[in-house]
Design a protein around this motif. Structure first.
Motif, PDB file in Angstrom:
ATOM      1  N   LEU A 128       0.813  -1.215   0.000  1.00  0.00           N
ATOM      2  CA  LEU A 128       0.000   0.000   0.000  1.00  0.00           C
ATOM      3  C   LEU A 128       0.849   1.269   0.000  1.00  0.00           C
ATOM      4  O   LEU A 128       0.306   2.380   0.005  1.00  0.00           O
ATOM      5  N   ALA A 129       2.164   1.111  -0.004  1.00  0.00           N
ATOM      6  CA  ALA A 129       3.052   2.266   0.115  1.00  0.00           C
ATOM      7  C   ALA A 129       2.838   3.274  -1.009  1.00  0.00           C
ATOM      8  O   ALA A 129       2.792   4.492  -0.770  1.00  0.00           O
ATOM      9  N   ALA A 150       3.013  -4.033  15.605  1.00  0.00           N
ATOM     10  CA  ALA A 150       3.854  -5.227  15.794  1.00  0.00           C
ATOM     11  C   ALA A 150       5.198  -4.975  15.127  1.00  0.00           C
ATOM     12  O   ALA A 150       5.288  -4.218  14.158  1.00  0.00           O
ATOM     13  N   ALA A 151       6.217  -5.618  15.642  1.00  0.00           N
ATOM     14  CA  ALA A 151       7.570  -5.430  15.104  1.00  0.00           C
ATOM     15  C   ALA A 151       7.979  -6.616  14.245  1.00  0.00           C
ATOM     16  O   ALA A 151       9.135  -7.049  14.269  1.00  0.00           O
ATOM     17  N   MET A 155       5.841  -5.361   8.988  1.00  0.00           N
ATOM     18  CA  MET A 155       5.681  -4.030   9.567  1.00  0.00           C
ATOM     19  C   MET A 155       7.003  -3.260   9.533  1.00  0.00           C
ATOM     20  O   MET A 155       7.034  -2.072   9.210  1.00  0.00           O
ATOM     21  N   SER A 156       8.085  -3.939   9.870  1.00  0.00           N
ATOM     22  CA  SER A 156       9.389  -3.269   9.860  1.00  0.00           C
ATOM     23  C   SER A 156       9.741  -2.788   8.466  1.00  0.00           C
ATOM     24  O   SER A 156      10.271  -1.683   8.283  1.00  0.00           O
ATOM     25  N   GLN A 157       9.431  -3.623   7.466  1.00  0.00           N
ATOM     26  CA  GLN A 157       9.694  -3.228   6.083  1.00  0.00           C
ATOM     27  C   GLN A 157       8.874  -2.000   5.706  1.00  0.00           C
ATOM     28  O   GLN A 157       9.371  -1.090   5.026  1.00  0.00           O
ATOM     29  N   LEU A 162       8.514   3.650   4.288  1.00  0.00           N
ATOM     30  CA  LEU A 162       7.692   4.856   4.236  1.00  0.00           C
ATOM     31  C   LEU A 162       8.269   6.041   5.002  1.00  0.00           C
ATOM     32  O   LEU A 162       8.109   7.186   4.573  1.00  0.00           O
ATOM     33  N   LEU A 163       8.918   5.796   6.126  1.00  0.00           N
ATOM     34  CA  LEU A 163       9.403   6.922   6.918  1.00  0.00           C
ATOM     35  C   LEU A 163      10.327   7.857   6.137  1.00  0.00           C
ATOM     36  O   LEU A 163      10.127   9.075   6.149  1.00  0.00           O
TER      37      LEU A 163
END
Length: 385
Positions: A128-129, A150-151, A155-157, A162-163
């Motif tokens: 969804l990025a 969650a880690a 999620m980490s990817q 995105l950040l």
């Protein structure tokens, strides 16, 4: 069309009365083309492809008309931010509040304050990025946070992807493994009365506050408008996929809307009573195609068009009732913002009846008097004005 799923293209084509497919004729309900996969093309091509069929009976006039309508479909997609364009007529400019995006059964949430031009992202998925980036770019939103519950590796990817794109001015070292800004941990100006003692930090999105509750597999609580020393409540609870109901049931009021991390059964949003099994919902949400005359001419109804905005703007509904466009992505915010509509008769409709049945069932579970048009607009034809 890069960045746009075949399903989204097909929906807007259908609104233009163009009949196409996303794969071969023997691949009903498949979301990507196995033929293009077998040719070794990039994954986005098979997931964003449309197949147009021609035959000996196809006339040049039909092709010319199809070209005109395809251009209309392209304009609608651009205006929806599904395709980035320099335009002021942007359908996604209407987004405000909680927006749910889905990839398979994974739920991602955008929290948007349209007036403040601010947004936060909860539980993004790598797939969804591009969609999220398009919305942020189109609307020039200031991204306040990109957080997860969650880690795990997915999620980490998502956070790592995105950040840097959405908040390039800050280093990734300024966030913890959940994407939570380290500066947001500590005292808040307000806290929901349901979980005041459990809040470990908050982020402002306009006048709303997003609160983090818990350190391991945290859940997130959203309040509506909050001011200093105001009494705020847990209006939305984003639970993620890992947290069990026992860990967050004490953070809710009877009006809290529970936004799940995974939703394989298309419930979209839950009520607290569903966790306890105390809900009772009446059946009978279907309206057969032959019974449509009454609601086309009734002024006291509310017709909820659950198609995406790019579909809605392409089709006029010749009815006397109030028409509200509520795509599946905006159902949670609609429920929260419109408790007064529980007293009205509501008819949901869409292209085929699939999405409208989902929304009618969701609204019924949340106390609305809702039904839906069985078979949808595709089988209905053009009703008399």
């Amino acid at each position: 069309v890069e960045g746009v799923a075949s399903r989204d293209i097909m929906d807007v084509f259908d609104a233009c009365q163009i009949r196409v497919s996303s794969g071969s004729a023997c691949s009903s309900k498949v979301t990507k083309s196995f033929v293009l996969d077998a040719m070794g093309l990039e994954e986005w091509r098979s997931g964003s492809a449309i197949r147009l069929s021609f035959g000996p009976a196809t006339r040049q006039e039909e092709i010319n008309e199809a070209c005109v309508r395809i251009q209309q479909a392209a304009d609608a997609l651009r205006n929806s931010c599904l395709i980035v364009a320099d335009t002021n007529n942007d359908n996604d400019a209407q987004l405000d509040g909680v927006v749910q995006l889905k990839y398979d059964d994974h739920c991602c949430y955008l929290i948007i304050d349209r007036e403040a031009r601010e947004i936060a992202v909860v539980d993004p998925h790598p797939a969804l990025a591009g969609r999220i980036e398009n919305i942020v770019s189109c609307q020039h939103y200031r991204v306040k946070a990109v957080v997860c519950s969650a880690a795990d590796s997915v999620m980490s990817q998502s956070i790592e992807l995105l950040l840097p794109i959405l908040i390039p001015s800050q280093s990734i070292d300024e966030y913890d493994v959940f994407g939570w800004p380290k500066t947001a941990t500590g005292l808040c100006d307000v806290a929901p009365v349901e979980c005041e003692d459990s809040v470990i930090g908050c982020i402002s999105i306009g006048e709303r506050r997003l609160f983090r509750v818990g350190t391991r597999n945290p859940v997130y609580v959203l309040s509506e408008s909050a001011t200093l020393k105001a009494l705020v409540h847990s209006d939305f609870l984003f639970t993620g996929a890992e947290a069990s109901p026992q860990t967050y049931e004490s953070f809710m009021s009877e009006n809290t809307l529970i936004c799940p991390g995974r939703d394989p059964e298309h419930h979209l949003v839950y009520t607290p009573c569903e966790l306890s099994g105390d809900c009772r919902v009446d059946d009978g949400v279907n309206i057969p195609i032959g019974d449509t005359d009454e609601f086309w001419h009734r002024k006291d109804l509310v017709i909820v068009d659950v198609r995406e905005r790019q579909e809605h703007v392409l089709t006029d509904l010749p009815c006397c009732a109030e028409v509200i466009n509520v795509p599946l992505t905006e159902v949670a915010q609609f429920i929260h913002s419109n408790p007064h509509l529980r007293e009205r008769d509501i008819i949901c409709l869409c292209r085929s009846g699939n999405r409208s049945q989902v929304v009618a069932n969701v609204l019924k579970r949340h106390g609305f008097n809702s039904r839906h048009l069985l078979g949808g607009l595709a089988l209905l034809g053009a009703p008399a004005a």
